[in-house]
Design a protein around this motif. Structure first.
Motif, PDB file in Angstrom:
ATOM      1  N   ARG A   1      88.173  65.838  85.378  1.00  0.00           N
ATOM      2  CA  ARG A   1      88.335  66.102  83.959  1.00  0.00           C
ATOM      3  C   ARG A   1      89.162  64.990  83.300  1.00  0.00           C
ATOM      4  O   ARG A   1      90.158  64.543  83.852  1.00  0.00           O
ATOM      5  CB  ARG A   1      89.068  67.437  83.738  1.00  0.00           C
ATOM      6  N   PRO A   2      88.755  64.554  82.116  1.00  0.00           N
ATOM      7  CA  PRO A   2      89.586  63.593  81.380  1.00  0.00           C
ATOM      8  C   PRO A   2      90.947  64.214  81.065  1.00  0.00           C
ATOM      9  O   PRO A   2      91.062  65.413  80.819  1.00  0.00           O
ATOM     10  CB  PRO A   2      88.784  63.335  80.103  1.00  0.00           C
TER      11      PRO A   2
ATOM     12  N   ILE B   1      94.719  64.448  78.907  1.00  0.00           N
ATOM     13  CA  ILE B   1      95.070  64.619  77.513  1.00  0.00           C
ATOM     14  C   ILE B   1      95.636  63.348  76.886  1.00  0.00           C
ATOM     15  O   ILE B   1      95.770  63.253  75.655  1.00  0.00           O
ATOM     16  CB  ILE B   1      96.092  65.777  77.381  1.00  0.00           C
ATOM     17  N   GLU B   2      95.955  62.344  77.706  1.00  0.00           N
ATOM     18  CA  GLU B   2      96.650  61.164  77.186  1.00  0.00           C
ATOM     19  C   GLU B   2      95.876  60.479  76.052  1.00  0.00           C
ATOM     20  O   GLU B   2      96.460  60.019  75.065  1.00  0.00           O
ATOM     21  CB  GLU B   2      96.926  60.162  78.306  1.00  0.00           C
ATOM     22  N   ARG B   3      94.560  60.382  76.197  1.00  0.00           N
ATOM     23  CA  ARG B   3      93.794  59.699  75.163  1.00  0.00           C
ATOM     24  C   ARG B   3      93.806  60.492  73.859  1.00  0.00           C
ATOM     25  O   ARG B   3      93.838  59.908  72.775  1.00  0.00           O
ATOM     26  CB  ARG B   3      92.352  59.456  75.626  1.00  0.00           C
ATOM     27  N   VAL B   4      93.815  61.815  73.950  1.00  0.00           N
ATOM     28  CA  VAL B   4      93.920  62.634  72.743  1.00  0.00           C
ATOM     29  C   VAL B   4      95.198  62.281  71.983  1.00  0.00           C
ATOM     30  O   VAL B   4      95.189  62.057  70.768  1.00  0.00           O
ATOM     31  CB  VAL B   4      93.890  64.134  73.085  1.00  0.00           C
ATOM     32  N   MET B   5      96.306  62.221  72.699  1.00  0.00           N
ATOM     33  CA  MET B   5      97.584  61.949  72.055  1.00  0.00           C
ATOM     34  C   MET B   5      97.652  60.510  71.543  1.00  0.00           C
ATOM     35  O   MET B   5      98.308  60.238  70.527  1.00  0.00           O
ATOM     36  CB  MET B   5      98.734  62.228  73.022  1.00  0.00           C
ATOM     37  N   SER B   6      96.982  59.605  72.231  1.00  0.00           N
ATOM     38  CA  SER B   6      96.938  58.217  71.767  1.00  0.00           C
ATOM     39  C   SER B   6      96.184  58.122  70.440  1.00  0.00           C
ATOM     40  O   SER B   6      96.608  57.402  69.513  1.00  0.00           O
ATOM     41  CB  SER B   6      96.279  57.327  72.818  1.00  0.00           C
ATOM     42  N   ILE B   7      95.080  58.843  70.332  1.00  0.00           N
ATOM     43  CA  ILE B   7      94.322  58.843  69.070  1.00  0.00           C
ATOM     44  C   ILE B   7      95.153  59.477  67.962  1.00  0.00           C
ATOM     45  O   ILE B   7      95.166  58.999  66.820  1.00  0.00           O
ATOM     46  CB  ILE B   7      92.980  59.582  69.247  1.00  0.00           C
ATOM     47  N   PHE B   8      95.860  60.553  68.285  1.00  0.00           N
ATOM     48  CA  PHE B   8      96.727  61.189  67.283  1.00  0.00           C
ATOM     49  C   PHE B   8      97.781  60.211  66.772  1.00  0.00           C
ATOM     50  O   PHE B   8      98.092  60.164  65.575  1.00  0.00           O
ATOM     51  CB  PHE B   8      97.391  62.434  67.876  1.00  0.00           C
TER      52      PHE B   8
ATOM     53  N   CYS C   1      84.525  55.749  60.627  1.00  0.00           N
ATOM     54  CA  CYS C   1      83.280  54.972  60.646  1.00  0.00           C
ATOM     55  C   CYS C   1      83.384  53.806  61.642  1.00  0.00           C
ATOM     56  O   CYS C   1      82.436  53.522  62.385  1.00  0.00           O
ATOM     57  CB  CYS C   1      82.956  54.449  59.259  1.00  0.00           C
ATOM     58  N   GLN C   2      84.531  53.147  61.663  1.00  0.00           N
ATOM     59  CA  GLN C   2      84.729  52.054  62.620  1.00  0.00           C
ATOM     60  C   GLN C   2      84.749  52.578  64.056  1.00  0.00           C
ATOM     61  O   GLN C   2      84.267  51.902  64.981  1.00  0.00           O
ATOM     62  CB  GLN C   2      86.033  51.324  62.295  1.00  0.00           C
ATOM     63  N   PHE C   3      85.279  53.786  64.230  1.00  0.00           N
ATOM     64  CA  PHE C   3      85.285  54.427  65.546  1.00  0.00           C
ATOM     65  C   PHE C   3      83.843  54.620  66.023  1.00  0.00           C
ATOM     66  O   PHE C   3      83.505  54.317  67.179  1.00  0.00           O
ATOM     67  CB  PHE C   3      86.003  55.776  65.446  1.00  0.00           C
ATOM     68  N   ALA C   4      82.995  55.117  65.134  1.00  0.00           N
ATOM     69  CA  ALA C   4      81.587  55.334  65.481  1.00  0.00           C
ATOM     70  C   ALA C   4      80.877  54.013  65.751  1.00  0.00           C
ATOM     71  O   ALA C   4      80.082  53.901  66.702  1.00  0.00           O
ATOM     72  CB  ALA C   4      80.887  56.094  64.354  1.00  0.00           C
ATOM     73  N   GLN C   5      81.159  53.016  64.940  1.00  0.00           N
ATOM     74  CA  GLN C   5      80.528  51.709  65.135  1.00  0.00           C
ATOM     75  C   GLN C   5      80.894  51.118  66.490  1.00  0.00           C
ATOM     76  O   GLN C   5      80.028  50.551  67.186  1.00  0.00           O
ATOM     77  CB  GLN C   5      80.952  50.762  64.012  1.00  0.00           C
ATOM     78  N   ARG C   6      82.143  51.244  66.851  1.00  0.00           N
ATOM     79  CA  ARG C   6      82.587  50.701  68.140  1.00  0.00           C
ATOM     80  C   ARG C   6      81.848  51.349  69.309  1.00  0.00           C
ATOM     81  O   ARG C   6      81.571  50.698  70.321  1.00  0.00           O
ATOM     82  CB  ARG C   6      84.105  50.900  68.285  1.00  0.00           C
ATOM     83  N   LEU C   7      81.529  52.643  69.154  1.00  0.00           N
ATOM     84  CA  LEU C   7      80.843  53.376  70.225  1.00  0.00           C
ATOM     85  C   LEU C   7      79.320  53.338  70.079  1.00  0.00           C
ATOM     86  O   LEU C   7      78.614  53.964  70.877  1.00  0.00           O
ATOM     87  CB  LEU C   7      81.324  54.832  70.238  1.00  0.00           C
ATOM     88  N   HIS C   8      78.846  52.632  69.039  1.00  0.00           N
ATOM     89  CA  HIS C   8      77.406  52.527  68.776  1.00  0.00           C
ATOM     90  C   HIS C   8      76.776  53.905  68.581  1.00  0.00           C
ATOM     91  O   HIS C   8      75.684  54.192  69.079  1.00  0.00           O
ATOM     92  CB  HIS C   8      76.694  51.781  69.917  1.00  0.00           C
TER      93      HIS C   8
ATOM     94  N   ALA D   1      88.164  62.062  71.038  1.00  0.00           N
ATOM     95  CA  ALA D   1      88.264  61.770  72.474  1.00  0.00           C
ATOM     96  C   ALA D   1      87.004  62.199  73.216  1.00  0.00           C
ATOM     97  O   ALA D   1      86.582  61.550  74.182  1.00  0.00           O
ATOM     98  CB  ALA D   1      89.495  62.465  73.063  1.00  0.00           C
ATOM     99  N   VAL D   2      86.396  63.309  72.776  1.00  0.00           N
ATOM    100  CA  VAL D   2      85.125  63.737  73.373  1.00  0.00           C
ATOM    101  C   VAL D   2      84.040  62.700  73.079  1.00  0.00           C
ATOM    102  O   VAL D   2      83.250  62.328  73.961  1.00  0.00           O
ATOM    103  CB  VAL D   2      84.714  65.126  72.847  1.00  0.00           C
ATOM    104  N   LEU D   3      83.991  62.225  71.852  1.00  0.00           N
ATOM    105  CA  LEU D   3      82.991  61.209  71.496  1.00  0.00           C
ATOM    106  C   LEU D   3      83.150  59.951  72.346  1.00  0.00           C
ATOM    107  O   LEU D   3      82.167  59.325  72.734  1.00  0.00           O
ATOM    108  CB  LEU D   3      83.136  60.834  70.015  1.00  0.00           C
ATOM    109  N   GLU D   4      84.361  59.591  72.630  1.00  0.00           N
ATOM    110  CA  GLU D   4      84.652  58.334  73.326  1.00  0.00           C
ATOM    111  C   GLU D   4      84.399  58.412  74.826  1.00  0.00           C
ATOM    112  O   GLU D   4      84.092  57.404  75.467  1.00  0.00           O
ATOM    113  CB  GLU D   4      86.107  57.957  73.061  1.00  0.00           C
TER     114      GLU D   4
END
Length: 478
Positions: free
Chosen positions: A3-4, A6-13, A34-41, A118-121
């Motif tokens: 399981r991923p 929680i660290e990335r969740v807190m980093s995004i926060f 929008c930039q987040f989505a672009q980075r993940l294509h 974080a789920v998207l990423e």
């Protein structure tokens, strides 16, 4: 599969808290998404209200599953900030809780949004096709949700991550009507001669959310501000130069500032004596529930203008007639407020006094009736009323398979079954039910205490717990 964490969740926060995001000014957060989505294509859309939806395909084995929607809002209530359009939120950890340095934290709804991103990423979380939708202006009008197009959203099962009660699944929410009332005011020159000027300040109140905290016996600064003005006015010639109460329309007012003048001599001595008497009353009335609210009265410089006497009298009359706090408890939901009203802000503008009211009820008709009565009260004083937001109440079928699956997931992941409750705050769910027929919504989230106040805090363990529930729920929605 591991399981991923929680660290990335807190980093995004943390990233979100570097982006100022008061209601009505979410452009930079929308840019970030929008930039987040672009980075993940990933496919994304941004509408005229700056609401953003990001779509992610299903992971292998989930392509035949129904799409799932993750719902959050991007704005926050900015309390305690000197410059909400530019100031970041500075956080710190205190005994298992995250707090902010002198301001609101933005955990409402930044933590939920961080989980969705974080789920998207992640490339290890399994899930059906996802639509991550983030709305604007949820905290001060819900115009983003209200104006969504009918084809913006495809999914019909929604996990809303905006709940603040960790041990519950929110299955309903009160409707709400936010109104702005403008009482005409044409300033006139301050009186000359022997007058004393005073600055009266109420501060230290807990404030809080005008929905979930409305029945906790806290002191809205509106009440003692009215009381002290009435006490002085009843005995002496009082002129009010300015009034500023509250910081946010959706919050219980925690502070008030009044600038007044009275004639020198006996009247001025009476004003100074009010400090002791009003503080004694505050201790007696609110000592158990809001012990730090207090009043200070100090001499100040003369102001150039004052409010006309008839405007002051009209303001005082309106405030006396308008309900403040709980109006009715529910007959069917134990210990639940059914209808309430909160005066969020009062402030002196150049040519009017602005007063905001936030009326809530689980009964839409009662909400509309009370809102109309409030508007009629102001109309009798020649004030105008503008309805900024009127959100419908929302109630899910608590026996639905979707809610039962969510409840079962809590039990299996955390070892306990959550309560299924309707809450006396407004969620965007009512608009989603109106826009998208057949939609089902389960609202969950970590434990957030004192939202909409400078005491806002989130319990770190509960963030991780809800994160694990979310991942397992996505896995089970195959």
């Amino acid at each position: 599969m591991e399981r991923p964490t929680i660290e990335r969740v807190m980093s995004i926060f943390s990233e979100l808290n570097r982006i100022p995001r008061p209601s009505h000014h979410e452009e930079r957060v929308a840019d970030y998404l929008c930039q987040f989505a672009q980075r993940l294509h990933l496919e994304y859309e941004r509408d005229a209200e700056n609401c953003v939806i990001i779509r992610k395909p299903a992971t292998p084995g989930y392509h035949a599953s129904e799409p799932i929607v993750l719902l959050n809002h991007m704005d926050m209530v900015c309390v305690g900030m000197k410059d909400p359009l530019n100031d970041p939120v500075e956080t710190y950890i205190d005994n298992g809780w995250m707090k902010a340095q002198g301001t609101s934290l933005g955990a409402d709804n930044g933590i939920g949004l961080s989980m969705a991103l974080a789920v998207l990423e992640s490339d290890t979380i399994v899930h059906p096709a996802l639509e991550v939708i983030t709305t604007t202006n949820e905290e001060d009008g819900m115009s983003g949700a209200a104006r969504l197009s009918k084809d913006f959203l495809r999914g019909r099962k929604v996990i809303n991550l905006d709940s603040e009660d960790y041990d519950t699944i929110t299955t309903g929410a009160a409707g709400a009507c936010l109104q702005l009332h403008r009482l005409p005011m044409h300033p006139e020159p301050a009186p000359g001669g022997k007058y004393r000027w005073y600055h009266i300040r109420f501060e230290g109140g807990l404030g809080g959310h005008s929905g979930v905290d409305i029945n906790k016996g806290r002191c809205s600064a509106v009440i003692p501000a009215w009381a002290i003005l009435a006490a002085i006015y009843n005995d002496y010639d009082l002129r009010l130069a300015s009034i500023q109460v509250g910081e946010a329309n959706a919050s219980i007012a925690s502070a008030a500032d009044l600038t007044i003048c009275v004639r020198s001599g006996e009247a001025s001595e009476f004003v100074k004596a009010q400090e002791e008497s009003i503080n004694e009353w505050l201790r007696e009335e609110y000592g158990d529930n809001d012990p730090q609210m207090h009043c200070t009265i100090e001499k100040c410089d003369k102001q150039a203008t004052v409010m006309p006497a008839e405007t002051f009298e009209a303001l005082m009359s309106c405030l006396e007639q308008i309900p403040q706090g709980v109006v009715k408890m529910s007959d069917t939901m134990q210990d639940t407020v059914e209808t309430s009203n909160n005066i969020g802000c009062i402030r002196t503008e150049s040519d009017h006094i602005l007063i905001s009211t936030h009326t809530r009820s689980f009964i839409d008709a009662d909400m509309q009736q009370l809102s109309q009565e409030i508007a009629d009260t102001f109309a009798s004083a020649n004030a105008t009323s503008e309805t900024v937001m009127s959100a419908p109440a929302w109630q899910e079928d608590q026996q639905s398979p979707f809610l039962q699956l969510t409840s079962d997931t809590f039990l299996d992941v955390l070892g306990w079954r959550p309560r299924l409750v309707a809450m006396h705050f407004v969620l965007e769910a009512g608009f989603f039910v109106r826009h998208y027929p057949g939609i089902q919504i389960a609202s969950i989230g970590p434990r957030i205490v004192e939202p909409h106040s400078a005491s806002e805090r989130v319990e770190l363990k509960t963030i991780d717990d809800i994160w694990q529930v979310l991942l397992e729920l996505l896995k089970r929605l195959k």
